[in-house]
Design an enzyme around this catalytic site. Structure first.
Site, short mmCIF file in Angstrom:
data_model
loop_
_atom_site.label_atom_id
_atom_site.label_comp_id
_atom_site.label_asym_id
_atom_site.label_seq_id
_atom_site.Cartn_x
_atom_site.Cartn_y
_atom_site.Cartn_z
N GLU A 113 27.96 53.65 42.62
CA GLU A 113 27.22 52.64 41.87
C GLU A 113 27.72 51.28 42.33
OE1 GLU A 113 29.93 54.13 40.77
OE2 GLU A 113 31.12 52.31 40.44
N LYS A 133 37.71 44.98 48.52
CA LYS A 133 37.10 46.30 48.29
C LYS A 133 37.11 47.20 49.53
CE LYS A 133 34.61 45.73 44.09
NZ LYS A 133 34.68 44.26 43.83
N SER A 169 41.07 37.52 45.68
CA SER A 169 40.44 38.82 45.98
C SER A 169 39.21 38.74 46.88
CB SER A 169 40.09 39.54 44.67
OG SER A 169 39.32 38.70 43.83
C1 LIG Z 1 34.84 43.65 42.53
C2 LIG Z 1 35.65 42.44 42.61
C3 LIG Z 1 36.67 42.15 41.67
C4 LIG Z 1 36.93 43.01 40.47
O1 LIG Z 1 37.34 44.31 40.72
P1 LIG Z 1 38.83 44.80 40.49
O2 LIG Z 1 38.72 46.27 40.61
O3 LIG Z 1 39.25 44.34 39.13
O4 LIG Z 1 39.66 44.19 41.54
C5 LIG Z 1 37.44 41.02 41.85
N1 LIG Z 1 37.22 40.17 42.88
C6 LIG Z 1 36.25 40.41 43.78
C7 LIG Z 1 36.05 39.42 44.89
C8 LIG Z 1 35.43 41.54 43.69
O5 LIG Z 1 34.47 41.75 44.60
#
Ligand SMILES: *Cc1c(COP(=O)(O)O)cnc(C)c1O
Length: 405
Positions: free
Chosen positions: A117, A95, A384
């Site tokens: 948000e 993010k 992610s």
């Molecule tokens: C917020 C988040 C997601 C989901 O958000 P996307 O916009 O679909 O990428 C996925 N993995 C993590 C670790 C997150 O914090």
């Protein structure tokens, strides 16, 4: 030479095929048009590109590596599994890639404050981090229920200097946090900017957040050659709104031979309310300012959704993901709660990496895929985020396998 896919999408009105656009109240038309104009101006400016490069390298910790998951690969007995390590970004997830850029844009436009948000608090923490770094005020709206559930992230945001505003109406979760943040934004749109947390919302956010996240795919494409001297055969990412998925897909979208899988959470079952598999079970509709595919209740309103991972329990999906799925360029992968928990522990115990529960869905699907593919095939998974935020919840509800006390 023809234009690349990314250069030609979206169109000037923010449409990816028939998905996307901008469905907003009249008083927000000017602020959003200003954001679009400012972004078009700065995105190719050397000063912006330099500043972003600088913070990514010297603050965020980019480039993040690609790790070969050797033991997990042996365990599955098929295709080789690689991980793009977005969990190693400062603040623990992808993010920050878009938050740093959104705050530079805010600064460029002369705003002193960012508003957003947050659901589980991940976007709130990343935005509060970026705001602290660049010296802007930060206001985060969060449902009262989520505030109680995600206590550590609330504390983190406050320590970072952000103001956390509880959303106290309705179900008091993510949707109400969006309502509350928008209401606050409308009253201060001349001094503050709204920073959306994924590739969702009205134009230009799906395009802008994708562009900011595309660094994942650009790095991955180059790094994968160091490992295999070739492109990956398959790229896998979990899909909530779709920002980490679009980020990694951006590097491979014109390589038609690379299969792209967006993984949706199947939660506890196939009934409405038990999962948040928007592309699998949803239909076309407008929500939160854009046209996409969404899960609806009998009245046509956004349906209640569920996943063990709060970052991906969203009743819709970014418009570009809906489009790419529609034209067959991306495929949907599925992973339920049980498979995600299994992947969470397998990755921890076989590789020494505790994944976020969201990312564990991508790993869980990649494990199923690896088992079906021959050993000379490769799978690149976008990891992610890291799982620190999830450990208490997981061990309380799903005992540690092979625990030694
Ligand atoms: C917020 C988040 C997601 C989901 O958000 P996307 O916009 O679909 O990428 C996925 N993995 C993590 C670790 C997150 O914090």
């Amino acid at each position: 030479m023809g234009k690349s896919y990314l250069e030609s999408h979206p169109d000037e009105n923010g449409y990816f095929g028939r998905f996307g656009g901008s469905f907003i109240p009249p008083m927000l038309e000017k602020p959003f048009a200003d954001i679009t104009k400012a972004y078009e101006e700065i995105k190719n400016s050397p000063a912006f590109i330099e500043e972003l490069k600088y913070v990514r390298k010297h603050f965020q910790g980019r480039p993040t590596p690609i790790t070969y998951a050797k033991n997990l690969t042996t365990h599955c007995g098929g295709a080789k599994i690689y991980l793009k390590r977005e969990d190693l970004n400062h603040s623990g997830a992808h993010k920050l890639n878009h938050c740093m850029a959104e705050v530079i844009l805010a600064k460029h436009m002369g705003f002193k404050k960012v508003i957003a948000e947050t659901g589980a608090g991940q976007h709130g923490v990343a935005l509060a981090t970026a705001a602290a770094y660049f010296g802007l005020e930060c206001e985060i709206h969060m449902g009262e229920v989520d505030i109680a559930k995600e206590h550590p992230n609330v504390v983190r945001m406050k320590i970072l200097g952000a103001k956390v505003v509880p959303a106290t109406h309705g179900l008091r979760t993510l949707k109400e946090a969006v309502d509350s943040a928008f209401e606050s934004y409308v009253s201060q749109a001349d001094t503050a900017i709204y920073c959306i947390g994924s590739v969702v919302g009205p134009h230009p956010f799906p395009m802008m957040v994708r562009d900011f996240q595309s660094i994942i795919g650009i790095e991955s494409r180059e790094q994968f050659f160091e490992h295999e001297d070739n492109l990956p055969n398959n790229v896998v990412a979990c899909v909530g709104g779709g920002s980490n998925a679009m980020g990694i897909f951006a590097g491979f979208i014109d390589d038609k031979e690379v299969e792209l899988y967006g993984v949706e959470p199947m939660g506890k079952g196939e009934k409405l309310g038990e999962h948040s598999a928007s592309l699998t079970y949803g239909s076309e509709g407008v929500m939160h300012g854009f046209n996409s595919v969404m899960l609806k209740d009998e009245k046509g309103e956004p349906a209640p959704v569920y996943s063990i991972a709060s970052g991906i329990d969203y009743p819709s999906v970014g418009p570009e993901q809906a489009h790419l799925n529609d034209i067959g360029r991306t495929k949907v992968g599925l992973c339920n709660d049980t498979q995600a928990i299994d992947a969470f522990y397998k990755l921890s115990q076989l590789e020494g990496i505790i994944p976020a529960l969201e990312s564990a869905h991508a790993v869980g699907f990649a494990m199923q895929l690896a088992k079906q593919l021959p050993k000379d095939q490769t799978i690149l998974v976008n990891l992610s985020g890291r799982g620190d935020k999830d450990i208490d919840f997981v061990v309380e509800n799903h005992p540690i396998p092979n625990a030694k006390f």
